[in-house]
Design a protein around this motif. Sequence first.
Motif, PDB file in Angstrom:
ATOM      1  N   ASN A  55       0.827  -1.208   0.000  1.00 47.95           N
ATOM      2  CA  ASN A  55       0.000   0.000   0.000  1.00 47.95           C
ATOM      3  C   ASN A  55       0.864   1.262   0.000  1.00 47.95           C
ATOM      4  O   ASN A  55       0.536   2.253  -0.669  1.00 47.95           O
ATOM      5  CB  ASN A  55      -0.926   0.007   1.209  1.00 47.95           C
TER       6      ASN A  55
ATOM      7  N   LEU B 159       2.213   1.654  -3.430  1.00 45.18           N
ATOM      8  CA  LEU B 159       1.159   2.151  -4.314  1.00 45.18           C
ATOM      9  C   LEU B 159       0.936   3.649  -4.117  1.00 45.18           C
ATOM     10  O   LEU B 159       0.724   4.387  -5.093  1.00 45.18           O
ATOM     11  CB  LEU B 159      -0.134   1.381  -4.067  1.00 45.18           C
ATOM     12  N   GLN B 160       0.986   4.106  -2.876  1.00 42.89           N
ATOM     13  CA  GLN B 160       0.821   5.537  -2.625  1.00 42.89           C
ATOM     14  C   GLN B 160       1.957   6.354  -3.233  1.00 42.89           C
ATOM     15  O   GLN B 160       1.737   7.417  -3.825  1.00 42.89           O
ATOM     16  CB  GLN B 160       0.731   5.784  -1.119  1.00 42.89           C
TER      17      GLN B 160
ATOM     18  N   SER C 131      -5.331   2.215  -2.121  1.00 39.01           N
ATOM     19  CA  SER C 131      -4.401   1.859  -1.049  1.00 39.01           C
ATOM     20  C   SER C 131      -5.037   1.937   0.332  1.00 39.01           C
ATOM     21  O   SER C 131      -4.524   1.344   1.289  1.00 39.01           O
ATOM     22  CB  SER C 131      -3.178   2.770  -1.097  1.00 39.01           C
TER      23      SER C 131
ATOM     24  N   GLN D 182      -9.598  -1.722  -7.517  1.00 32.25           N
ATOM     25  CA  GLN D 182      -8.319  -2.135  -8.081  1.00 32.25           C
ATOM     26  C   GLN D 182      -8.438  -2.397  -9.577  1.00 32.25           C
ATOM     27  O   GLN D 182      -7.546  -2.031 -10.360  1.00 32.25           O
ATOM     28  CB  GLN D 182      -7.813  -3.387  -7.359  1.00 32.25           C
TER      29      GLN D 182
ATOM     30  N   SER E 158       2.366  -3.538  -8.037  1.00 34.32           N
ATOM     31  CA  SER E 158       1.835  -3.407  -6.676  1.00 34.32           C
ATOM     32  C   SER E 158       0.364  -3.781  -6.602  1.00 34.32           C
ATOM     33  O   SER E 158      -0.070  -4.483  -5.673  1.00 34.32           O
ATOM     34  CB  SER E 158       2.048  -1.978  -6.172  1.00 34.32           C
TER      35      SER E 158
ATOM     36  N   LEU F 235      -1.579  -6.898  -4.616  1.00 35.71           N
ATOM     37  CA  LEU F 235      -2.728  -6.674  -3.730  1.00 35.71           C
ATOM     38  C   LEU F 235      -3.934  -7.492  -4.170  1.00 35.71           C
ATOM     39  O   LEU F 235      -4.689  -8.005  -3.331  1.00 35.71           O
ATOM     40  CB  LEU F 235      -3.076  -5.188  -3.696  1.00 35.71           C
TER      41      LEU F 235
END
Length: 259
Positions: A10, A13-14, A75, A83, A228, A232
């Motif tokens: 996460n 991803l951010q 995230s 997603q 990423s 997830l």
Amino acid sequence: MSETRRHFLNIVLQITCQLLWLVGLVVGLSGMFLLLNFRQSSLFFSHTYITLPAYLALASAAFLLASGGLGIWVSLRDSAWLQAVFVYLLVIVLCLEASAAALAYVNTTKVHSELAPFRRVLERYTGSRQDPESNAVDATQEELQCCGIYDYRDWLATPWFNSSGRSRVPHSCCYSSYPTCNGTLGQPDLLYPEGCQLKLEEALRFVLRIIIWSSLAVALVETMGFVSVAQLMRAQNLSEYQLLDREGDRTRMAESILD
């Protein structure tokens, strides 16, 4: 997947989304700069398709900003639907950027031929403020600090120079730091030594190269986003399915009918 690894993905991803915002800003500014440059010098170009990479860059910049915001939301929420939408947006951006980069590369080889009308516009120069072509020439010479097509001597063959009888070039050819310059050929040191066509070509090629290189940067950042999000999505809990016992169902149905 452990909570520690999920938290790490996460965070990645951010960071990726913040990079998407950054490259989106660069792509959008390059597209806007190309449009503004063309708008001022549009009379000097043969066709308008040279602006296509700019429109594609602006469209991809909008999608990059949107996908960056959605990625931050992804995230924070464990949603397979969000997603999937995020991945679709990245695919759209990839297509737009690939098209913009391809067109920008093609246009870099055609900049010189596209500026062929510049000489024709120069020959129709009248010096009048009411004439759009004359205003475009003066604005270009003042902004780019240039004179003529290749140098100030290009003005010697123009009808305006021959009919005026003043043996001087337009005042827009003068260095702004010399207020006493009036464009006379007796003081060539006060005139811009470089021509406008070469500077226009360099400016346009510079912007087109920015679009090309920014497309590569977008592809790298999107790869981080794809990886990423894929990790997830793999961590999503699959719905539990039960196999239907058809024979058992038929037996129970038959028993209920007999009863």
